[in-house]
Design a protein around this motif. Sequence first.
Motif, mmCIF file in Angstrom:
data_model
loop_
_atom_site.group_PDB
_atom_site.id
_atom_site.type_symbol
_atom_site.label_atom_id
_atom_site.label_comp_id
_atom_site.label_asym_id
_atom_site.label_seq_id
_atom_site.Cartn_x
_atom_site.Cartn_y
_atom_site.Cartn_z
ATOM 1 N N MET A 21 0.859 -1.177 0.000
ATOM 2 C CA MET A 21 0.000 0.000 0.000
ATOM 3 C C MET A 21 0.901 1.234 0.000
ATOM 4 N N GLN A 22 0.320 2.405 -0.079
ATOM 5 C CA GLN A 22 1.117 3.627 -0.132
ATOM 6 C C GLN A 22 1.582 4.024 1.271
ATOM 7 N N PRO A 133 -9.850 1.819 4.388
ATOM 8 C CA PRO A 133 -10.536 0.805 5.193
ATOM 9 C C PRO A 133 -10.103 -0.598 4.803
ATOM 10 N N ALA A 134 -10.050 -1.483 5.768
ATOM 11 C CA ALA A 134 -9.704 -2.875 5.482
ATOM 12 C C ALA A 134 -10.805 -3.548 4.677
ATOM 13 N N GLY A 135 -12.051 -3.132 4.907
ATOM 14 C CA GLY A 135 -13.162 -3.747 4.193
ATOM 15 C C GLY A 135 -14.347 -2.815 4.089
ATOM 16 N N ILE A 136 -15.192 -3.104 3.113
ATOM 17 C CA ILE A 136 -16.495 -2.437 3.034
ATOM 18 C C ILE A 136 -17.557 -3.514 3.198
ATOM 19 N N TRP A 178 -9.023 1.287 -4.778
ATOM 20 C CA TRP A 178 -8.493 1.994 -3.612
ATOM 21 C C TRP A 178 -7.587 1.091 -2.767
ATOM 22 N N GLY A 179 -7.712 -0.224 -2.933
ATOM 23 C CA GLY A 179 -6.892 -1.159 -2.170
ATOM 24 C C GLY A 179 -7.614 -1.839 -1.031
ATOM 25 N N VAL A 180 -8.937 -1.727 -0.966
ATOM 26 C CA VAL A 180 -9.713 -2.391 0.081
ATOM 27 C C VAL A 180 -9.616 -3.905 -0.108
ATOM 28 N N VAL A 181 -9.391 -4.640 0.978
ATOM 29 C CA VAL A 181 -9.162 -6.083 0.901
ATOM 30 C C VAL A 181 -10.467 -6.878 0.953
ATOM 31 N N PHE A 182 -11.336 -6.572 1.920
ATOM 32 C CA PHE A 182 -12.501 -7.417 2.177
ATOM 33 C C PHE A 182 -13.784 -6.799 1.633
ATOM 34 N N LEU A 183 -14.623 -7.654 1.074
ATOM 35 C CA LEU A 183 -15.919 -7.256 0.541
ATOM 36 C C LEU A 183 -17.009 -8.032 1.268
ATOM 37 N N GLY A 184 -17.723 -7.366 2.156
ATOM 38 C CA GLY A 184 -18.835 -7.992 2.854
ATOM 39 C C GLY A 184 -20.139 -7.721 2.123
ATOM 40 N N LEU A 185 -20.926 -8.760 1.907
ATOM 41 C CA LEU A 185 -22.262 -8.623 1.324
ATOM 42 C C LEU A 185 -23.259 -9.203 2.316
ATOM 43 N N MET A 208 -10.456 -9.024 -4.373
ATOM 44 C CA MET A 208 -10.984 -8.834 -3.034
ATOM 45 C C MET A 208 -11.373 -10.178 -2.418
ATOM 46 N N ILE A 209 -11.507 -10.202 -1.101
ATOM 47 C CA ILE A 209 -11.922 -11.411 -0.395
ATOM 48 C C ILE A 209 -13.365 -11.226 0.060
#
Length: 473
Positions: A21-22, A133-136, A178-185, A208-209
């Motif tokens: 990441m930056q 953020p680590a995830g959305i 943006w680099g967010v790792v986790f995707l919660g649905l 994404m995970i």
Amino acid sequence: MHIAENGHFPRLRQDIWLKPMQGYALVHGHHPSSIGMLHPSHAFFLALCDGRLGGAELAYLYGETYGLAPAEAETEAAGLLGLHEALLASGEGATWGTPAGACRTNRFSPRRFLYPGDDRLLASAAFGQWPVPAGINITLTFQCNFACSYCYQDLSQTGDRRWDLGKCRELIEEAADWGVVFLGLTGGEPTIFKGWLELLEHGLERGMIPVMTSNGSVIGGDRSIAERLAAAGMREMTISLDAGTPALHDAVTGSRGHFPRVLNAIRHLVDAGIRVVVKSVLTPATQHGVDEMIDLLVSLGVAEIGITQMEGGAVGSGANSAPGLSLAERQLVRETVLARRARYAGLCAIHPPKGNGRPWREDEWYPCGGLNMGMSIFPSGEVTVCDKMHGVKDFTYGNVFAAGLKEIWNGEAFAALRARTLDQALVDPDCARCSKLGHCRTACFVDAFNATGSYYAKDPHCGGPFLHDRLCS
């Protein structure tokens, strides 16, 4: 751990990933609870740990890269091996005697982490201000085809008419860029949202995970869904199942005839090679059938089972009025689950319900991950810190129909919210003088509100204040 140890070739665990990441790097597992920020130099070192280099070689390469004298390099390398020991394979996973995979390349190229670290970003993240953020977590719909009396979501809520597959796909695209790792649905029931499978596939395609819990009723009706998920790279899925018989399942979910489909969902996912986790909410009606349900789930090939207490929920949700178990009843269930855990050790990971009536000790506190490193997005477009807080004005800090995710995260409204959770005149007096306030921000806002009527009150499970090593934001 000492560099001088002979025949030891450190290797990063296979279930751990590194991401540049930056100004920093991310290290994470497959779940949002297992993510952290690292200085790029630490990620560089961990990327070298691929089972082919001994401790002395690691120290040499680290020292040459960062211009350290040999003795200093050995000291730092030994310190890094000790600091990150939990991320390295141990026991049978470790490599001893000879280097592993002499022809194998690094899982993560060390060169990708040769950039300056930003100590300011790393320091601010410790106090709830991650740069990304680590995830959305996207609530796809408030609708559900079940009617569980203990649901923590208020399913009477409504969304914006502009909320559709295209908007959700746009959010995933922006988050991935943006680099967010986790995707919660989530939902409601996420699988009744038109296009949910396409969104999961797109998230996987973008690296994404996905993290999703489903009641299984849709997945169990079509074997090809599990096959599509596996083909897209889905590694794990959580299924919600709170009862072990058809009649009891109908009763607790307020539905009819879905039990066989839920079991089929588990079978289809297991057959497709997807690891299945089952989350089961403990209620007065289900407490006496937990052992038989565990037996059934293990026979279906479920990899992990979590028996959980009913959670406090959003304002207006059934969870806040549903009857719970007494402490004595919970203890009996814990004993039953622990016995099953011993029986199926090595076959299935089984977790008993938490909570023994004792407040958290200093090493057991639980910070609010939503405020620290996540965004909850609703069909109304509103962005809050938690999927139980839709419509809570004080904790709503943006709307995706008015601004992008990055603008919202870095905006004045979110900065003001973070400041409020540290305001000693606003938070509970115990929290105001606690050494952990900068990290936990009073822990669970929803539990505090449901217990006291104030979102800024002390978490009812907390045994603080803890007055050691006072940290300032």
